[in-house]
Design a protein around this motif. Structure first.
Motif, mmCIF file in Angstrom:
data_model
loop_
_atom_site.group_PDB
_atom_site.id
_atom_site.type_symbol
_atom_site.label_atom_id
_atom_site.label_comp_id
_atom_site.label_asym_id
_atom_site.label_seq_id
_atom_site.Cartn_x
_atom_site.Cartn_y
_atom_site.Cartn_z
ATOM 1 N N ASP A 19 0.855 -1.194 0.000
ATOM 2 C CA ASP A 19 0.000 0.000 0.000
ATOM 3 C C ASP A 19 0.893 1.247 0.000
ATOM 4 O O ASP A 19 1.845 1.335 0.766
ATOM 5 C CB ASP A 19 -0.892 -0.025 1.248
ATOM 6 C CG ASP A 19 -1.891 1.111 1.289
ATOM 7 O OD1 ASP A 19 -1.881 1.947 0.363
ATOM 8 O OD2 ASP A 19 -2.680 1.161 2.237
ATOM 9 N N PRO A 20 0.614 2.226 -0.858
ATOM 10 C CA PRO A 20 1.457 3.423 -0.904
ATOM 11 C C PRO A 20 1.470 4.223 0.402
ATOM 12 O O PRO A 20 2.391 4.987 0.649
ATOM 13 C CB PRO A 20 0.857 4.263 -2.032
ATOM 14 C CG PRO A 20 -0.212 3.469 -2.651
ATOM 15 C CD PRO A 20 -0.432 2.232 -1.864
ATOM 16 N N ASN A 21 0.450 4.039 1.246
ATOM 17 C CA ASN A 21 0.392 4.765 2.515
ATOM 18 C C ASN A 21 1.226 4.110 3.618
ATOM 19 O O ASN A 21 1.376 4.669 4.693
ATOM 20 C CB ASN A 21 -1.064 4.890 2.992
ATOM 21 C CG ASN A 21 -1.900 5.696 2.027
ATOM 22 O OD1 ASN A 21 -1.409 6.598 1.379
ATOM 23 N ND2 ASN A 21 -3.161 5.342 1.919
ATOM 24 N N THR A 22 1.754 2.925 3.349
ATOM 25 C CA THR A 22 2.564 2.218 4.343
ATOM 26 C C THR A 22 4.002 2.714 4.258
ATOM 27 O O THR A 22 4.584 2.795 3.179
ATOM 28 C CB THR A 22 2.521 0.695 4.090
ATOM 29 O OG1 THR A 22 1.162 0.265 4.116
ATOM 30 C CG2 THR A 22 3.307 -0.057 5.137
ATOM 31 N N SER A 23 4.566 3.039 5.416
ATOM 32 C CA SER A 23 5.948 3.518 5.425
ATOM 33 C C SER A 23 6.905 2.402 5.012
ATOM 34 O O SER A 23 6.590 1.215 5.122
ATOM 35 C CB SER A 23 6.317 4.029 6.814
ATOM 36 O OG SER A 23 6.442 2.962 7.725
ATOM 37 N N GLU A 24 8.077 2.817 4.564
ATOM 38 C CA GLU A 24 9.070 1.853 4.098
ATOM 39 C C GLU A 24 9.541 0.941 5.232
ATOM 40 O O GLU A 24 9.746 -0.252 5.020
ATOM 41 C CB GLU A 24 10.258 2.609 3.497
ATOM 42 C CG GLU A 24 11.191 1.727 2.716
ATOM 43 C CD GLU A 24 12.254 2.545 1.998
ATOM 44 O OE1 GLU A 24 13.434 2.222 2.205
ATOM 45 O OE2 GLU A 24 11.895 3.478 1.268
ATOM 46 N N ASP A 25 9.698 1.487 6.441
ATOM 47 C CA ASP A 25 10.118 0.674 7.586
ATOM 48 C C ASP A 25 9.066 -0.363 7.940
ATOM 49 O O ASP A 25 9.388 -1.512 8.201
ATOM 50 C CB ASP A 25 10.401 1.558 8.809
ATOM 51 C CG ASP A 25 11.666 2.386 8.652
ATOM 52 O OD1 ASP A 25 12.526 1.989 7.824
ATOM 53 O OD2 ASP A 25 11.793 3.415 9.338
#
Length: 117
Positions: free
Chosen positions: A70-76
């Motif tokens: 999901d684009p709203n999920t942070s990379e970490d």
């Protein structure tokens, strides 16, 4: 509880979480019957249990990867979720491997100490 935690982390909806938990309970129940030395249909039950095992892995994998991408999920968070997913799959795959090795006779144990998976 592990699967419930993973489902909540992944943000899975209620019905996917319910399906995941039902598949897990069925996998455990049929696997317990397969591991019972008094039961004659060990390999048939093992096969059914493996079907539920694969379904469980599919549901949790699909849910976690969908949320991780999901684009709203942070990379970490994405990295942690994917690491949790693959560690869970890796560790869980040792159970059927051990069952097959034990019940095929590769690993010799006293039947009184047989592991019920």
């Amino acid at each position: 509880l592990l699967l419930l935690d993973l489902a909540l982390i992944a943000g899975m909806d209620v019905w996917d979480t319910f399906a995941l938990l039902v598949a897990d309970v069925l996998m455990i129940a049929v696997g317990y019957v397969a591991g019972n030395p008094a039961y004659a249909h060990t390999w048939e039950c093992f096969g059914v249990s493996m079907g539920f095992f694969l379904l469980t892995l599919y549901i949790i994998g699909e849910g976690m990867l969908e949320h991780a991408d999901d684009p709203n999920t942070s990379e970490d968070k994405e990295r942690v979720m994917k690491t949790l997913l693959w560690l869970t799959v890796l560790i869980w795959c040792t159970y059927p491997l051990y069952f097959v090795l034990e019940y095929s006779g590769v690993i010799k144990h006293n039947p009184a100490h047989r592991c019920l998976l």
